[in-house]
Each structure stands twice: as C-alpha cells, then as structure tokens.
Design a protein around this motif. Structure first.
Motif, PDB file in Angstrom:
ATOM      1  N   VAL A 178       0.802   3.544 -17.195  1.00  0.00           N
ATOM      2  CA  VAL A 178       0.718   4.245 -18.487  1.00  0.00           C
ATOM      3  C   VAL A 178      -0.716   4.362 -19.012  1.00  0.00           C
ATOM      4  CG1 VAL A 178       3.071   3.568 -19.119  1.00  0.00           C
ATOM      5  CG2 VAL A 178       1.146   2.167 -19.883  1.00  0.00           C
ATOM      6  N   SER A 179      -1.724   4.031 -18.192  1.00  0.00           N
ATOM      7  CA  SER A 179      -3.107   4.057 -18.703  1.00  0.00           C
ATOM      8  C   SER A 179      -3.517   5.445 -19.158  1.00  0.00           C
ATOM      9  CB  SER A 179      -4.107   3.603 -17.640  1.00  0.00           C
ATOM     10  OG  SER A 179      -3.598   2.593 -16.852  1.00  0.00           O
ATOM     11  N   GLU A 180      -3.244   6.445 -18.317  1.00  0.00           N
ATOM     12  CA  GLU A 180      -3.759   7.783 -18.623  1.00  0.00           C
ATOM     13  C   GLU A 180      -3.036   8.391 -19.822  1.00  0.00           C
ATOM     14  OE1 GLU A 180      -4.533  10.102 -15.172  1.00  0.00           O
ATOM     15  OE2 GLU A 180      -5.034  11.913 -16.288  1.00  0.00           O
TER      16      GLU A 180
ATOM     17  N   SER B 268       1.327  -5.647 -17.779  1.00  0.00           N
ATOM     18  CA  SER B 268       0.143  -4.860 -17.404  1.00  0.00           C
ATOM     19  C   SER B 268       0.417  -3.390 -17.732  1.00  0.00           C
ATOM     20  CB  SER B 268      -0.147  -5.033 -15.909  1.00  0.00           C
ATOM     21  OG  SER B 268       0.829  -4.343 -15.147  1.00  0.00           O
ATOM     22  N   HIS B 269      -0.293  -2.505 -17.065  1.00  0.00           N
ATOM     23  CA  HIS B 269      -0.082  -1.065 -17.252  1.00  0.00           C
ATOM     24  C   HIS B 269       0.980  -0.519 -16.302  1.00  0.00           C
ATOM     25  CE1 HIS B 269      -2.572  -1.699 -13.826  1.00  0.00           C
ATOM     26  NE2 HIS B 269      -2.617  -0.438 -13.502  1.00  0.00           N
ATOM     27  N   VAL B 270       1.501  -1.391 -15.418  1.00  0.00           N
ATOM     28  CA  VAL B 270       2.372  -0.931 -14.331  1.00  0.00           C
ATOM     29  C   VAL B 270       3.843  -1.218 -14.613  1.00  0.00           C
ATOM     30  CG1 VAL B 270       2.884  -1.199 -11.859  1.00  0.00           C
ATOM     31  CG2 VAL B 270       0.534  -1.378 -12.649  1.00  0.00           C
ATOM     32  N   VAL B 271       4.681  -0.270 -14.224  1.00  0.00           N
ATOM     33  CA  VAL B 271       6.131  -0.450 -14.281  1.00  0.00           C
ATOM     34  C   VAL B 271       6.668  -0.083 -12.901  1.00  0.00           C
ATOM     35  CG1 VAL B 271       8.265   0.419 -15.335  1.00  0.00           C
ATOM     36  CG2 VAL B 271       6.224   0.064 -16.756  1.00  0.00           C
ATOM     37  N   LEU B 272       7.476  -0.970 -12.322  1.00  0.00           N
ATOM     38  CA  LEU B 272       8.000  -0.743 -10.972  1.00  0.00           C
ATOM     39  C   LEU B 272       9.523  -0.638 -11.042  1.00  0.00           C
ATOM     40  CD1 LEU B 272       7.144  -0.552  -7.966  1.00  0.00           C
ATOM     41  CD2 LEU B 272       7.482  -3.029  -7.817  1.00  0.00           C
ATOM     42  N   VAL B 273      10.044   0.419 -10.435  1.00  0.00           N
ATOM     43  CA  VAL B 273      11.478   0.699 -10.553  1.00  0.00           C
ATOM     44  C   VAL B 273      12.122   0.743  -9.164  1.00  0.00           C
ATOM     45  CG1 VAL B 273      13.141   2.431 -11.346  1.00  0.00           C
ATOM     46  CG2 VAL B 273      11.080   2.031 -12.660  1.00  0.00           C
TER      47      VAL B 273
END
Ligand code: DSN
Length: 438
Positions: free
Chosen positions: A374-376, A322-327
C-alpha cells in the motif's frame, strides 16, 4: 518520415501510454512507489552522464566538484535519518548492496542462513541451483531459517537448534541475512543477533522493503536490534530512485567501501545519488507521518479483504505490521491467472509464492498467493476508507466474479481523485504525469 524516426516516435508513444495507464490504475506492487517531482528532476539531470568512481574527495575522474558535495549530503542525511555511523549510497541496486556484503564478509563456499524464497526470501539470497545471486554469483552455500507458518515469521528456538546441529556436523555459518521480500511482521532479530554473533556470524538485515518504515520509526530498527549492517533498496517504502544503500558501523566501513568499489560497481549512478539525497531529505521531513499512514492503511486493507471473503495470511498477529498484505487465493483460482485478471481492471499487483506452495506442487508461474503493497496508494493521499474501497474492487473481481470492464471503469473514476504525490516538497506535477523535455 524515416523508419528510424517512426521507431523513435513509437517508443515515446509507448512511454506516454504507460504513464496514462498508471495514472488511471491502482499501483499495489509492494516493491514499487512513486517518486516526488524533486526526485524525478534529479534523475533527469546531467549527473546521469558523468563518471566519478570511488569515494567523494578520492575520485578517479575530474569534474566531480558538485557531485562530491551532493554525495556527501546524501551520506550525511542518511546518517541522520538512520542514526548510524557509516553509509554507502553507491550500490546501484539492493542486489548490488547484498553482493557487497557477501564480498566484504564471506568467501565463495561459505555458508549463509536466510529465508527461503517461498517464505519471503529474495532472489539475491537464493541458492546456486535456483540461480540466486548468493549461490550463482558469489558461490555461497545456503541454509534456511526455520519458518513458522502461523506466525509468518522465523522460529527462534528451531533456528538456534538448527545452527547448533549444523555446527556439530562441521558446518559453520558465516553470514546471517535477515529481512526479505515478504515481511509482514518485524523479525526476531534482537532474540537471535547475539546468539548468531557468538557463533561467529556477521549479521545483516536486508531492509529493501521496509527501510521507509524504519526511517519513519514504524518498524523494527535493525541496527539497534543487533544487526552489523543494513542493506536496502531506495525505491520501495523509501520513495527514492531505483538504487541501493548500505548502513553500518565505522568498524566495518573500509571493508564495505572496498567491496562496493571496485568490488561491485565501477561508476555508480550519480543522478541516482542526487535523487537519493532528495528522497532522504523528504523522508526526514515527512517520514514519520507517511510511514504511520502506511501501517494504518495496510491493516485496514487486510481487514477489509478478509471481511469480504479472502484468506489473508498472518491473521494470528493482525495480518500485517508493514506495507505488505499477503493473500492465499487458492479458493478462487491461482496467482498468475488472478494477477492478469486484476491487471485488466487496472489493479496492479503481483502473484507470490506462499510458504507451502512448492510442497503442494505449485510453482511461481501460477502460485497460491497474491501480494499487495500500500506504499504507493498511500503516497497518492489515500487513507483507511480508500483501502476499503480498493478491497471492494479486488474482491468484486476475485470473490464475486464481477465484470472486469465494469470494475475497470470504477477504478478509473476512483483514481481521478488521487493524482498528486503526498509527503514531498513541491508536489507540482501529477504523480504519474509524463514529463516531456524534448
Ligand atoms: N523482487 C522484488 C520484490 O518485488 O520484492 C524485489 O527486488
């Protein structure tokens, strides 16, 4: 100058400063995006000062000649984009859209199954004791989907087992709410939808985060995978105004319409409806290219963060789809502290609970995770190489403990090359330009 005029000027000064700051920053909050000049123009229009209430053609007020035509265009465009029978563009937010579903298909005291907040659920599906909308506002009782930490996803077999066991103990769930606020991967909706429906549940998918990726055909399509309805917000990966929307089938239309008005809004936000219509047309035109770039960017960004020393979740499945990355940043500090430190370097992201944080004694104020979207930056025209550079700025701060002011200077210089909105008609204005109409 009067004290009141000073106050008035001060507010505009702050507005200007915000825009300047954002034009020099890396906006990486997964729930945000930057709208096109077309969307911004619609938001500034006179429609924001009008009343309609109800459905086009059945309004409670006069003066809706053009408003009705715009709302019908928004509905028709959304129907084309999502290939669906029914759309309601009136919810004023994603929470409002979810409340409309609760209103239409459950009664207070009924049970809903959804993700817990640490596993990516949204506060609108939260329990009464957490002050969540579902519990505190609509009186729903909540059960959670069993969640597999390694897969970072709902566990299908354990969910079926849990539903059977609850049923044996006299608990009948009325609503299954998929989706959420941290969706790294498509959820097992097609694996569960028929089973849950056979148990008598209405199946909804909260696509607030991923609806722009659904529109661009780069993520699971919930209506084709068995959802009875999809709720969403219109300003995350779908790059419209802040607002909500519901997609569903004709057979549920009357219940949903009534739950939206008069159930959960009196006057909906008409300038926002116009802005939604504009964003939906831009999605029809540019959506596939835009969403495909988002998915490529998030993967490149996750891989670069991992290469540079951060523990990125979802590794088993390629980090993200998706557009999300979780760290998980617990090796270097805590989410709240690092969110503030990154902000000082003009890198804007948010702290996030990890699925196991509460069990390990961490709290939302300073959790173990950071969430990036990272969409924007994709909308600003950035591609895979730029993702690597951004990962470098972030790890300079978190891993290499570099001087924040030095990194900030580099960020400001880097951002100079990315000032226009991409994937839109008429990219005439700066993405974060302050537009003065006084
Ligand atoms: N809480 C928001 C998010 O950032 O995901 C959604 O409303």
């Amino acid at each position: 100058m009067s004290a009141n005029k000073k106050l008035y000027d001060e507010i505009f000064r702050l507005l200007y400063e915000h825009h300047k700051w954002f034009s020099e920053s890396l906006p990486l909050i997964a729930s945000e995006n930057v709208p096109s000049p077309g969307v911004r123009e619609a938001l500034a229009s006179d429609l924001g000062n009008r009343y309609a209430e109800g459905w086009p053609g059945e309004r409670v007020y006069a003066g809706c000649t053009y408003i009705d035509q715009i709302e019908l265009l928004a509905i028709e465009t959304a129907k084309r984009l999502f290939s669906c029978e029914f759309v309601d563009v009136r919810p004023v937010s994603g929470v409002c859209a979810n409340l409309a579903i609760y209103t239409a298909f459950t009664l207070p005291g009924d049970y809903m199954i959804c993700l817990s907040i640490p596993c990516g659920g949204h506060i609108s599906t939260g329990k009464m004791e957490l002050g969540g909308t579902a519990g505190a506002v609509h009186g729903l009782k909540i059960e959670y989907f069993p969640f597999n930490y390694e897969e970072m996803n709902i566990d299908v077999d354990l969910t079926k087992k849990k539903v059977e066991e609850l049923e044996k103990n006299g608990v009948k769930i009325k609503l299954a709410m998929f989706g959420g606020s941290v969706l790294l991967f498509p959820q097992p909706l097609k694996e569960l939808a028929s089973f849950l429906k056979e148990k008598g549940m209405f199946v909804c998918y909260d696509a607030a985060h991923v609806i722009g990726l659904v529109a661009g055909k780069q993520f699971q399509d919930p209506l084709r995978e068995g959802a009875d309805a999809v709720t969403c917000s219109t300003h995350k990966t779908l790059f419209g105004p802040q607002g909500g929307m519901i997609m569903s089938y004709e057979k549920f239309a009357e219940k949903i319409k009534k739950a939206v008005f008069p159930g959960n809004v009196s006057n909906h936000h008409l300038h926002s409806v116009a802005a939604k219509a504009i964003a939906l047309t831009e999605m029809l035109e540019f959506g596939e290219e835009y969403a495909a770039q988002i998915v490529k960017n998030s993967k490149a960004f996750a891989e670069a963060l991992a290469e540079k020393g951060l523990k990125v979740l979802g590794e088993k499945n390629g980090f993200t789809k998706s557009h999300v990355v979780l760290v998980d940043i617990t090796k270097y500090g805590l989410g709240g502290d690092l969110e503030r430190k990154l902000e000082k370097a003009n890198i804007i992201c948010n702290r996030n609970l990890l699925p196991w944080d509460i069990k390990e004694g961490r709290h939302f104020a300073n959790p173990g995770g950071l969430r990036f979207g990272v969409s924007e930056v994709t909308r600003l025209g950035m591609k895979e190489n730029e993702m690597k550079e951004i990962a470098g700025f972030i790890t300079d701060i978190i891993v290499r403990n570099k001087d924040v002011e030095e990194v900030k200077k580099k960020v400001i210089e880097f951002r100079k090359g990315y000032q226009k909105v991409h994937f839109c008609f008429e990219p005439t204005r700066g993405a974060h330009e302050y537009i003065r109409i006084r």
